[in-house]
Design a protein around this motif. Structure first.
Motif, mmCIF file in Angstrom:
data_model
loop_
_atom_site.group_PDB
_atom_site.id
_atom_site.type_symbol
_atom_site.label_atom_id
_atom_site.label_comp_id
_atom_site.label_asym_id
_atom_site.label_seq_id
_atom_site.Cartn_x
_atom_site.Cartn_y
_atom_site.Cartn_z
ATOM 1 N N PRO A 10 0.626 -1.235 0.168
ATOM 2 C CA PRO A 10 -0.115 -0.472 -0.196
ATOM 3 C C PRO A 10 0.862 1.035 -0.076
ATOM 4 C CG PRO A 10 -0.454 -0.971 2.136
ATOM 5 C CD PRO A 10 0.245 -2.329 1.345
ATOM 6 N N ASN A 11 2.044 1.494 0.954
ATOM 7 C CA ASN A 11 2.665 2.639 0.658
ATOM 8 C C ASN A 11 2.977 2.716 -0.795
ATOM 9 O OD1 ASN A 11 2.160 4.082 3.505
ATOM 10 N ND2 ASN A 11 2.628 1.912 4.375
ATOM 11 N N PRO A 12 4.053 1.943 -1.322
ATOM 12 C CA PRO A 12 4.699 2.559 -2.239
ATOM 13 C C PRO A 12 3.150 3.259 -3.529
ATOM 14 C CG PRO A 12 5.355 0.519 -1.560
ATOM 15 C CD PRO A 12 3.945 0.628 -1.028
ATOM 16 N N ASN A 32 10.789 -7.717 -3.466
ATOM 17 C CA ASN A 32 9.717 -8.431 -3.034
ATOM 18 C C ASN A 32 10.164 -8.639 -1.795
ATOM 19 O OD1 ASN A 32 8.528 -10.945 -3.335
ATOM 20 N ND2 ASN A 32 8.944 -10.938 -4.845
ATOM 21 N N LEU A 33 8.985 -8.423 -1.190
ATOM 22 C CA LEU A 33 8.982 -8.169 0.167
ATOM 23 C C LEU A 33 8.633 -9.309 0.769
ATOM 24 C CD1 LEU A 33 7.086 -4.810 1.401
ATOM 25 C CD2 LEU A 33 8.894 -5.190 0.819
ATOM 26 N N MET A 34 7.625 -10.167 -0.152
ATOM 27 C CA MET A 34 7.078 -11.384 0.216
ATOM 28 C C MET A 34 8.532 -12.645 0.321
ATOM 29 S SD MET A 34 3.785 -12.348 0.638
ATOM 30 C CE MET A 34 4.409 -10.514 1.152
ATOM 31 N N GLN A 38 13.932 -6.672 1.134
ATOM 32 C CA GLN A 38 14.300 -5.656 2.101
ATOM 33 C C GLN A 38 15.026 -5.674 2.749
ATOM 34 O OE1 GLN A 38 10.900 -6.756 2.194
ATOM 35 N NE2 GLN A 38 9.920 -7.341 4.386
ATOM 36 N N HIS A 39 14.955 -7.003 3.559
ATOM 37 C CA HIS A 39 16.277 -7.492 5.060
ATOM 38 C C HIS A 39 17.938 -7.864 4.442
ATOM 39 C CE1 HIS A 39 13.515 -5.694 7.651
ATOM 40 N NE2 HIS A 39 12.633 -7.119 7.084
ATOM 41 N N SER A 40 17.789 -7.443 2.738
ATOM 42 C CA SER A 40 18.822 -7.898 2.000
ATOM 43 C C SER A 40 20.173 -7.508 1.823
ATOM 44 C CB SER A 40 18.936 -8.275 0.446
ATOM 45 O OG SER A 40 18.403 -6.772 0.428
ATOM 46 N N LEU A 49 16.361 0.959 7.066
ATOM 47 C CA LEU A 49 15.048 0.453 7.672
ATOM 48 C C LEU A 49 14.115 -0.666 7.111
ATOM 49 C CD1 LEU A 49 13.404 4.315 7.391
ATOM 50 C CD2 LEU A 49 14.167 2.828 9.952
ATOM 51 N N GLY A 50 14.858 -1.227 5.745
ATOM 52 C CA GLY A 50 14.204 -2.523 4.898
ATOM 53 C C GLY A 50 12.712 -1.793 5.014
ATOM 54 N N GLU A 51 12.797 -1.315 4.657
ATOM 55 C CA GLU A 51 11.316 -0.735 4.242
ATOM 56 C C GLU A 51 11.025 -0.054 2.760
ATOM 57 O OE1 GLU A 51 8.945 0.251 8.030
ATOM 58 O OE2 GLU A 51 9.949 2.326 6.602
ATOM 59 N N VAL A 52 9.794 0.020 1.805
ATOM 60 C CA VAL A 52 9.104 0.648 0.909
ATOM 61 C C VAL A 52 8.402 1.188 1.134
ATOM 62 C CG1 VAL A 52 10.096 -0.941 -0.751
ATOM 63 C CG2 VAL A 52 8.757 -1.712 -0.438
ATOM 64 N N PRO A 53 8.089 2.713 0.030
ATOM 65 C CA PRO A 53 8.829 2.556 -0.609
ATOM 66 C C PRO A 53 10.073 3.629 0.386
ATOM 67 C CG PRO A 53 7.333 4.548 0.413
ATOM 68 C CD PRO A 53 7.211 3.248 0.472
ATOM 69 N N ALA A 54 11.411 3.902 -1.247
ATOM 70 C CA ALA A 54 12.347 4.415 -0.729
ATOM 71 C C ALA A 54 12.491 5.584 -1.557
ATOM 72 C CB ALA A 54 13.801 3.587 0.126
ATOM 73 N N ILE A 100 -5.725 10.089 8.009
ATOM 74 C CA ILE A 100 -6.011 8.526 7.493
ATOM 75 C C ILE A 100 -5.070 8.073 7.772
ATOM 76 C CG2 ILE A 100 -6.388 8.037 5.642
ATOM 77 C CD1 ILE A 100 -8.579 9.131 5.777
ATOM 78 N N GLN A 101 -3.301 7.956 7.693
ATOM 79 C CA GLN A 101 -2.783 7.137 8.518
ATOM 80 C C GLN A 101 -3.000 7.064 9.667
ATOM 81 O OE1 GLN A 101 0.919 7.878 6.320
ATOM 82 N NE2 GLN A 101 1.738 6.574 8.277
ATOM 83 N N MET A 102 -3.345 7.916 10.685
ATOM 84 C CA MET A 102 -3.223 7.297 11.648
ATOM 85 C C MET A 102 -4.348 6.220 11.488
ATOM 86 S SD MET A 102 -1.016 8.137 13.703
ATOM 87 C CE MET A 102 -0.990 7.784 14.918
ATOM 88 N N ILE A 124 5.424 -4.643 13.126
ATOM 89 C CA ILE A 124 5.893 -3.133 12.444
ATOM 90 C C ILE A 124 6.482 -3.605 12.140
ATOM 91 C CG2 ILE A 124 6.350 -1.365 14.320
ATOM 92 C CD1 ILE A 124 5.847 -1.829 16.613
ATOM 93 N N SER A 125 6.712 -2.707 10.552
ATOM 94 C CA SER A 125 7.790 -3.214 9.573
ATOM 95 C C SER A 125 9.119 -2.480 9.730
ATOM 96 C CB SER A 125 6.679 -2.125 8.269
ATOM 97 O OG SER A 125 7.071 -0.982 8.906
ATOM 98 N N GLY A 126 10.587 -2.818 9.652
ATOM 99 C CA GLY A 126 11.242 -1.755 9.947
ATOM 100 C C GLY A 126 12.416 -2.984 10.213
#
Ligand SMILES: N[C@@H](CCC(=O)N[C@@H](CS)C(=O)NCC(=O)O)C(=O)O
Length: 209
Positions: A10-12, A32-34, A38-40, A49-54, A100-102, A124-126
């Motif tokens: 959703p965020n990207p 590919n988050l699946m 993101q943690h490579s 942070l190991g998150e998208v988007p960036a 809406i974010q919250m 929690i992501s990150g």
């Protein structure tokens, strides 16, 4: 510039729709988050942070956080402003986007990440490990029900989140509606005003981005 993206997340998607509204095209790289890419090590060097988007700029700077990326893009591509056109409108957009974010993105994340077996210890992501708390999943679902009711009331007399001005807040809300399907939440049949807003946003070409 390069946008690190994952089509399903959703965020990207918020950033892609934002760019589509402004007619911006940027090279994208799928993480590919699946597959936990993101943690490579390679991606953590780009975004620790190991998150998208960036968003990585030509000088190598990396902007993380959806809102920060959209704000940066608004500054360098001011055409079709999505953060407001006057001081008051900018404050209203900020207020609605934050709400809406919250109450949408975060509430949906609480419901999803605290219940899905794939997110055990990743509630929690990150970069940090957090165990799931089933009560938070329950609370997230209740918050989504409240969000439906609150938005339905809002759209009873407003076309968009800020009057008749389509803004980044509508993009956040639209992506929230897609995200919460992951916890089997769809707009209730009694929320006709919210459904009308949703159909209107879905009919914009940017919604396919
Ligand atoms: N606060 C960040 C959150 C970004 C975020 O949660 N991204 C998700 C995808 S929608 C992610 O990268 N998740 C990686 C993970 O769960 O390990 C933002 O607003 O951009």
């Amino acid at each position: 510039m390069k946008l690190y993206d994952y089509k399903q997340a959703p965020n990207p998607r918020r950033v892609r729709i934002f760019m589509a509204e402004k007619g911006i095209e940027i090279e994208t790289v799928q993480i590919n988050l699946m597959k936990l890419e993101q943690h490579s090590d390679a991606y953590r060097k780009i975004n620790p942070l190991g998150e998208v988007p960036a968003l990585v700029l030509d000088d190598g700077s990396c902007i993380s956080q959806t809102n920060a990326i959209c704000r940066y893009l608004e500054d360098i591509f001011p055409q079709t402003p999505l953060y407001g056109r006057t001081p008051l409108e900018r404050a209203e957009v900020e207020s609605q986007n934050h709400l809406i974010q919250m109450n949408g993105i975060i509430a949906g994340g609480e419901a999803f990440r605290n219940s899905s077996p794939n997110f055990k210890n990743r509630a929690i992501s990150g970069p940090h490990a957090y165990p799931q708390i089933p009560e938070l999943a329950e609370r997230g679902l209740k918050r989504i029900d409240n969000l439906f009711a609150d938005l339905d009331k809002h759209f009873a007399d407003q076309q968009f989140l800020v009057g008749d001005y389509f803004s980044v807040a509508d993009i956040t809300a639209f992506c929230t509606m897609g995200f919460i399907r992951w916890v089997k939440k769809t707009i209730p049949s009694e929320c006709g005003h919210l459904q009308r807003w949703f159909d209107q946003v879905a009919s914009r070409p940017s919604s396919k981005a």
